[in-house]
Design an enzyme around this catalytic site. Sequence first.
Site, PDB file in Angstrom:
ATOM      1  CB  SER A 151      -0.892   0.011   1.243  1.00 40.64           C
ATOM      2  OG  SER A 151      -1.536   1.257   1.401  1.00 40.64           O
ATOM      3  CE1 TYR A 164      -3.863  -2.035   5.591  1.00 39.20           C
ATOM      4  CE2 TYR A 164      -3.132   0.135   4.890  1.00 39.20           C
ATOM      5  CZ  TYR A 164      -3.639  -1.123   4.590  1.00 39.20           C
ATOM      6  OH  TYR A 164      -3.906  -1.449   3.281  1.00 39.20           O
TER       7      TYR A 164
END
Length: 263
Positions: A151, A164
């Site tokens: 990501s 995350y």
Amino acid sequence: MNATPSASASASDSSSSIIVTGASSGIGRALAIELGAAGRRLGLIARRRPELEETAALVRSRGGEAHLATADVGDRSELRTAIGAIESALGPARVLVANAGFGAPTHLDPLNIDDVERTFRVNVMGVVYAVEAVLPGMLARGDGHLVAVSSLAALKGLPGESAYCASKAAVDVYMEGLRIALRSRGVAVATVRPGFVNTTIEPMNAAATPFLISAETAAKEIARVIDARKSGVVSFPMRMAALMSLIARLPDFLVARLVGEGR
């Protein structure tokens, strides 16, 4: 970003098999459908059997071949068993797409350590365990393609998203080391870094989700990586990649103004 020639059949050959984790929804499902339309032979892995069967049915309806196995990618034994079953049905995987992911806000008071542990178990160890299951065979054949879905969140530790962001940064660095180590072994290694994608994973703690793309758009980008057998880091969309590159260089007080100061 380099394309490494395959030692045998290429990933674009319809006889080649591709394993996709996290195939029950989101990017994983969209990618399976995209690849299925090209007549690929797919091994699909996820925790949720009913949703996985729906994905398999969609793949088959578009002319692809789909074998499925249920597993929690954060469970080493389960994932190895699932990949073993798929390879028994399809033959050795030439492409692995380690896509399964989990996201939860990182809270401060109290600290939600269970969510943090699950984030790392799925996002990081899920990649490591998947690689462990397929890499020995790829090395023995001198042919393979490892693709991990990271990501653009990996570029900056954001308030409210510490776990995350850190998990995706770990994936980036892990795959980077593999890419360098495997560059002369016939195994290509790609890290895919999408920006905001419209999936069930809760977005980062921002006032908006700029340059939001669909799971189908992300799937097309990943399919191109597979088709070209790319090795390296692929970030998209370009405007979001440029924005995150800028945010990564901002001082803390400006980042806090942009995205808040945590939860």
